[in-house]
Design an enzyme around this catalytic site. Structure first.
Site, PDB file in Angstrom:
ATOM      1  N   TYR A   1      33.274  38.004  47.027  1.00  0.00           N
ATOM      2  CA  TYR A   1      32.976  37.824  45.612  1.00  0.00           C
ATOM      3  C   TYR A   1      31.664  37.051  45.411  1.00  0.00           C
ATOM      4  O   TYR A   1      30.731  37.549  44.770  1.00  0.00           O
ATOM      5  CB  TYR A   1      34.172  37.116  44.977  1.00  0.00           C
ATOM      6  CG  TYR A   1      34.197  37.039  43.485  1.00  0.00           C
ATOM      7  CD1 TYR A   1      33.277  37.710  42.686  1.00  0.00           C
ATOM      8  CD2 TYR A   1      35.186  36.281  42.844  1.00  0.00           C
ATOM      9  CE1 TYR A   1      33.322  37.617  41.312  1.00  0.00           C
ATOM     10  CE2 TYR A   1      35.243  36.197  41.472  1.00  0.00           C
ATOM     11  CZ  TYR A   1      34.310  36.860  40.710  1.00  0.00           C
ATOM     12  OH  TYR A   1      34.369  36.766  39.351  1.00  0.00           O
TER      13      TYR A   1
ATOM     14  N   GLU B   1      23.768  40.624  43.396  1.00  0.00           N
ATOM     15  CA  GLU B   1      23.504  41.207  42.081  1.00  0.00           C
ATOM     16  C   GLU B   1      22.490  40.378  41.296  1.00  0.00           C
ATOM     17  O   GLU B   1      21.526  40.917  40.725  1.00  0.00           O
ATOM     18  CB  GLU B   1      24.810  41.328  41.292  1.00  0.00           C
ATOM     19  CG  GLU B   1      25.777  42.337  41.876  1.00  0.00           C
ATOM     20  CD  GLU B   1      27.158  42.228  41.262  1.00  0.00           C
ATOM     21  OE1 GLU B   1      27.275  41.673  40.155  1.00  0.00           O
ATOM     22  OE2 GLU B   1      28.132  42.686  41.890  1.00  0.00           O
TER      23      GLU B   1
END
Length: 254
Positions: free
Chosen positions: A176, A183
């Site tokens: 995660y 990103e």
């Protein structure tokens, strides 16, 4: 984006880990599950998606071995990545027609955020495709999706191995943050090129009397990670404790 789409425990696709029901009707629906045809379709869908992400994983490994470097591996898996990540849009339809019990709004956000990153950032700003940050989120997504679709497939078949359940509710602890970092760094790397080219921006005056600054929009997206990441991450930690502790208790009575 990865904050929405990693192994989020609130996302369902016909298997376990679906959102909690709201009321008795929802509870009954969860108990019944999808019908035989819907179940068969969902099994096929999840098997295909698992295979697709395995193709991406193999492509990354083969490209690395051939090049002897991890730089610019994105180009070796660009087409299957676009295809299978875009294929996740069907999950919104699954929720909309009721064959899975997940929220349409939540699933739409989760899927569209990734599709946006693939097409509106990485595809549109070609200069970032060679960034190491792209490889960072691609690896995180790939491992996550192989586990997630496997999880749903075995859940639908009522033969869920403990190892897959454990991986789904444990590996996100690393994957995660890894995906989120990739990103954010990719969007950040795209900003100068977006600003220079005026990509997707609309300036005044125009006949619609409307303006849009894509550069500012991307900055807002980056800022949105600040409240979303901790909230979803700790929710997943809570789900992990609940699911795995329940599994351990169940094993004691077997």
């Amino acid at each position: 984006m990865e904050a929405a789409a990693a192994t989020a425990a609130t996302k369902g696709n016909g298997g376990g880990g679906a959102r909690a029901g709201a009321g008795e009707a929802s509870g009954a629906r969860k108990k019944r599950g999808p019908g035989p045809l819907a179940t068969a379709y969902l099994v096929i869908y999840n098997v295909v998606m698992t295979a697709g992400w395995l193709v991406i994983a193999v492509g990354l490994v083969r490209a690395y071995l051939a090049k002897g470097s991890y730089h610019s591996l994105y180009y070796s898996i660009e087409k299957p990545l676009k295809f299978f990540q875009t294929g996740a849009l069907l999950e919104i339809l699954h929720c909309a027609i009721g064959i899975v019990p997940s929220s349409v709004v939540l699933t739409s956000f989760q899927v569209m955020s990734r599709v946006f990153l693939i097409w509106a950032v990485t595809h549109s700003v070609k200069e970032v495709q060679s960034e190491d940050s792209v490889l960072l989120f691609v690896i995180a997504w790939t491992i996550t999706e192989i586990i997630r679709y496997s999880f749903y497939t075995f859940s639908l078949l009522n033969h869920l191995p403990y190892l897959i359940k454990w991986a789904r509710y444990t590996l996100f602890i690393v994957l995660y943050p890894m995906g989120v970092s990739g990103e954010l760094l990719t969007i950040y790397a795209a900003l100068p090129f977006v600003r220079q080219a005026g990509l997707y921006s609309i300036s005044l005056p125009n006949k619609y009397n409307f303006s849009f600054d894509y550069y500012a929009f991307l900055i807002l997206i980056m800022i949105s990670y600040i409240p979303l990441f901790p909230q979803l991450y700790f929710h997943m930690i809570h789900q992990r404790r609940k699911v795995l502790s329940h599994t351990e208790e169940h094993k004691k009575f077997e």
